[in-house]
Design a protein around this motif. Sequence first.
Motif, PDB file in Angstrom:
ATOM      1  N   ALA A  45      11.285  -0.223  55.506  1.00  0.00           N
ATOM      2  CA  ALA A  45      10.677   0.873  55.459  1.00  0.00           C
ATOM      3  C   ALA A  45      10.924   2.162  54.472  1.00  0.00           C
ATOM      4  CB  ALA A  45      10.899   1.574  56.959  1.00  0.00           C
ATOM      5  N   TYR A  46      10.040   2.515  54.069  1.00  0.00           N
ATOM      6  CA  TYR A  46      10.223   3.547  52.867  1.00  0.00           C
ATOM      7  C   TYR A  46       9.559   4.879  53.033  1.00  0.00           C
ATOM      8  CZ  TYR A  46      11.087  -0.858  50.788  1.00  0.00           C
ATOM      9  OH  TYR A  46      11.790  -2.128  50.300  1.00  0.00           O
ATOM     10  N   CYS A  47      10.032   5.795  52.484  1.00  0.00           N
ATOM     11  CA  CYS A  47       9.583   7.368  52.591  1.00  0.00           C
ATOM     12  C   CYS A  47       9.397   7.876  51.183  1.00  0.00           C
ATOM     13  CB  CYS A  47      10.516   8.370  53.457  1.00  0.00           C
ATOM     14  SG  CYS A  47       9.993   9.839  53.564  1.00  0.00           S
ATOM     15  N   SER A  48       8.248   8.081  50.943  1.00  0.00           N
ATOM     16  CA  SER A  48       8.029   8.512  49.466  1.00  0.00           C
ATOM     17  C   SER A  48       8.462  10.037  49.325  1.00  0.00           C
ATOM     18  CB  SER A  48       6.471   8.547  49.179  1.00  0.00           C
ATOM     19  OG  SER A  48       5.786   9.236  50.132  1.00  0.00           O
ATOM     20  N   ALA A  49       8.820  10.621  50.112  1.00  0.00           N
ATOM     21  CA  ALA A  49       9.322  12.151  50.192  1.00  0.00           C
ATOM     22  C   ALA A  49      10.920  12.060  49.617  1.00  0.00           C
ATOM     23  CB  ALA A  49       8.765  12.992  51.273  1.00  0.00           C
ATOM     24  N   LEU A  50      11.516  11.119  49.708  1.00  0.00           N
ATOM     25  CA  LEU A  50      12.855  11.339  49.670  1.00  0.00           C
ATOM     26  C   LEU A  50      13.364  10.601  48.063  1.00  0.00           C
ATOM     27  CD1 LEU A  50      14.361   9.941  53.071  1.00  0.00           C
ATOM     28  CD2 LEU A  50      14.384  12.382  52.336  1.00  0.00           C
ATOM     29  N   ARG A  51      13.997  11.130  47.457  1.00  0.00           N
ATOM     30  CA  ARG A  51      14.665  10.471  46.282  1.00  0.00           C
ATOM     31  C   ARG A  51      16.004  10.722  46.285  1.00  0.00           C
ATOM     32  NH1 ARG A  51       9.937   8.962  45.666  1.00  0.00           N
ATOM     33  NH2 ARG A  51       8.364   9.776  44.409  1.00  0.00           N
TER      34      ARG A  51
ATOM     35  N   ARG B 236      11.207   4.100  65.710  1.00  0.00           N
ATOM     36  CA  ARG B 236      10.565   4.842  65.972  1.00  0.00           C
ATOM     37  C   ARG B 236      10.742   6.422  65.478  1.00  0.00           C
ATOM     38  NH1 ARG B 236      10.252   2.523  71.134  1.00  0.00           N
ATOM     39  NH2 ARG B 236      11.701   3.822  72.118  1.00  0.00           N
ATOM     40  N   VAL B 237      11.910   6.659  65.564  1.00  0.00           N
ATOM     41  CA  VAL B 237      12.565   7.735  64.796  1.00  0.00           C
ATOM     42  C   VAL B 237      12.367   7.785  63.450  1.00  0.00           C
ATOM     43  CG1 VAL B 237      14.843   8.963  64.289  1.00  0.00           C
ATOM     44  CG2 VAL B 237      14.387   8.038  66.404  1.00  0.00           C
ATOM     45  N   ALA B 238      12.511   6.475  62.583  1.00  0.00           N
ATOM     46  CA  ALA B 238      12.103   6.641  61.273  1.00  0.00           C
ATOM     47  C   ALA B 238      10.715   6.852  61.118  1.00  0.00           C
ATOM     48  CB  ALA B 238      12.541   4.981  60.945  1.00  0.00           C
ATOM     49  N   ARG B 239      10.009   6.359  61.640  1.00  0.00           N
ATOM     50  CA  ARG B 239       8.387   6.663  61.698  1.00  0.00           C
ATOM     51  C   ARG B 239       8.247   8.101  61.908  1.00  0.00           C
ATOM     52  NH1 ARG B 239       7.958   1.345  64.121  1.00  0.00           N
ATOM     53  NH2 ARG B 239       7.785   2.044  66.175  1.00  0.00           N
ATOM     54  N   ALA B 240       8.639   8.603  62.826  1.00  0.00           N
ATOM     55  CA  ALA B 240       8.731  10.221  62.958  1.00  0.00           C
ATOM     56  C   ALA B 240       9.041  11.043  61.976  1.00  0.00           C
ATOM     57  CB  ALA B 240       9.330  10.569  64.140  1.00  0.00           C
ATOM     58  N   LEU B 241      10.049  10.433  61.017  1.00  0.00           N
ATOM     59  CA  LEU B 241      10.456  11.206  59.953  1.00  0.00           C
ATOM     60  C   LEU B 241       9.852  10.903  58.695  1.00  0.00           C
ATOM     61  CD1 LEU B 241      14.398  10.734  60.665  1.00  0.00           C
ATOM     62  CD2 LEU B 241      13.091  12.706  60.988  1.00  0.00           C
TER      63      LEU B 241
ATOM     64  N   ARG C 165      23.690   0.640  56.496  1.00  0.00           N
ATOM     65  CA  ARG C 165      23.176  -0.440  57.036  1.00  0.00           C
ATOM     66  C   ARG C 165      23.410  -0.813  58.276  1.00  0.00           C
ATOM     67  NH1 ARG C 165      24.097  -6.327  55.259  1.00  0.00           N
ATOM     68  NH2 ARG C 165      22.689  -7.221  56.606  1.00  0.00           N
ATOM     69  N   TRP C 166      22.595  -1.110  59.480  1.00  0.00           N
ATOM     70  CA  TRP C 166      22.866  -1.369  60.812  1.00  0.00           C
ATOM     71  C   TRP C 166      21.680  -1.940  61.194  1.00  0.00           C
ATOM     72  CZ3 TRP C 166      21.023   1.665  64.866  1.00  0.00           C
ATOM     73  CH2 TRP C 166      20.515   2.823  64.696  1.00  0.00           C
ATOM     74  N   PRO C 167      21.432  -2.735  62.351  1.00  0.00           N
ATOM     75  CA  PRO C 167      20.260  -3.219  62.995  1.00  0.00           C
ATOM     76  C   PRO C 167      19.673  -2.042  63.540  1.00  0.00           C
ATOM     77  CG  PRO C 167      22.461  -4.236  64.213  1.00  0.00           C
ATOM     78  CD  PRO C 167      22.987  -3.056  63.291  1.00  0.00           C
ATOM     79  N   ARG C 168      18.153  -2.285  63.119  1.00  0.00           N
ATOM     80  CA  ARG C 168      17.331  -1.159  63.391  1.00  0.00           C
ATOM     81  C   ARG C 168      16.527  -1.644  64.675  1.00  0.00           C
ATOM     82  NH1 ARG C 168      17.215   2.796  60.556  1.00  0.00           N
ATOM     83  NH2 ARG C 168      15.446   3.717  61.044  1.00  0.00           N
ATOM     84  N   PRO C 169      16.974  -1.533  66.170  1.00  0.00           N
ATOM     85  CA  PRO C 169      16.068  -1.509  67.194  1.00  0.00           C
ATOM     86  C   PRO C 169      14.978  -0.685  67.265  1.00  0.00           C
ATOM     87  CG  PRO C 169      18.008  -0.517  67.967  1.00  0.00           C
ATOM     88  CD  PRO C 169      18.379  -0.780  66.448  1.00  0.00           C
ATOM     89  N   GLU C 170      13.899  -1.058  68.075  1.00  0.00           N
ATOM     90  CA  GLU C 170      12.628  -0.366  68.181  1.00  0.00           C
ATOM     91  C   GLU C 170      12.958   1.400  68.319  1.00  0.00           C
ATOM     92  OE1 GLU C 170       8.991   0.945  67.951  1.00  0.00           O
ATOM     93  OE2 GLU C 170       9.715  -1.067  67.261  1.00  0.00           O
ATOM     94  N   PRO C 171      13.767   1.615  69.019  1.00  0.00           N
ATOM     95  CA  PRO C 171      14.054   3.149  69.345  1.00  0.00           C
ATOM     96  C   PRO C 171      14.520   3.929  67.918  1.00  0.00           C
ATOM     97  CG  PRO C 171      15.063   2.271  71.049  1.00  0.00           C
ATOM     98  CD  PRO C 171      14.670   1.218  69.999  1.00  0.00           C
ATOM     99  N   SER C 172      15.199   3.227  67.076  1.00  0.00           N
ATOM    100  CA  SER C 172      15.495   3.828  65.761  1.00  0.00           C
ATOM    101  C   SER C 172      14.337   3.466  64.967  1.00  0.00           C
ATOM    102  CB  SER C 172      16.704   2.823  65.202  1.00  0.00           C
ATOM    103  OG  SER C 172      17.907   2.787  65.752  1.00  0.00           O
TER     104      SER C 172
END
Length: 178
Positions: free
Chosen positions: A93-99, A159-164, A150-157
Amino acid sequence: MQPRIQSLWTALAGVPTTFGGDVVVSPGSALCPPGWSGVVTIENKAVVTAPTPAAAALLRDALAGLPVPEWTSPEALRARLPVDEFLGPATLAYCSALRPADTSDVSTGSWESLVASPEDAGEAGLDEITSPAFVIRAGRQVVAAAGYRRWPRPEPSRRVARALGFTELGTQLSLRLA
């Protein structure tokens, strides 16, 4: 964003390749541990590395006719290949707003200067990140910092990443053939 991301992953392959689905021989690939094969998919295209010509031939045969999204499915690959072990799959997953920030001017070499007390420094966990640090500045002064470990990203995590603002673009899988 995808061409930039794809170029980063192809550089990690260790040999000239493209996101097209061919399997390349690269004993020094950084897509996976030494001696393993690596598969990275980005938006239905893939780059695949193998440590030896024999492993590359096995992978080519196994991936032929398999839809690209299944190239990082342990279940699909185990049905077609003699696999000893898997690492992943990992969601990319990537976020273009972060550098990544230039933190060379953080004077103490640690993040303690950003927090009010030593207890706050321990609570913040910035010395535990494995990513580049992302910072917010007021002029030249760093006033906030973030990163990840780095750690496993279960579905709740996820969802948080998508919200960010993170967008899931692909997956990564490492496999050690028998």
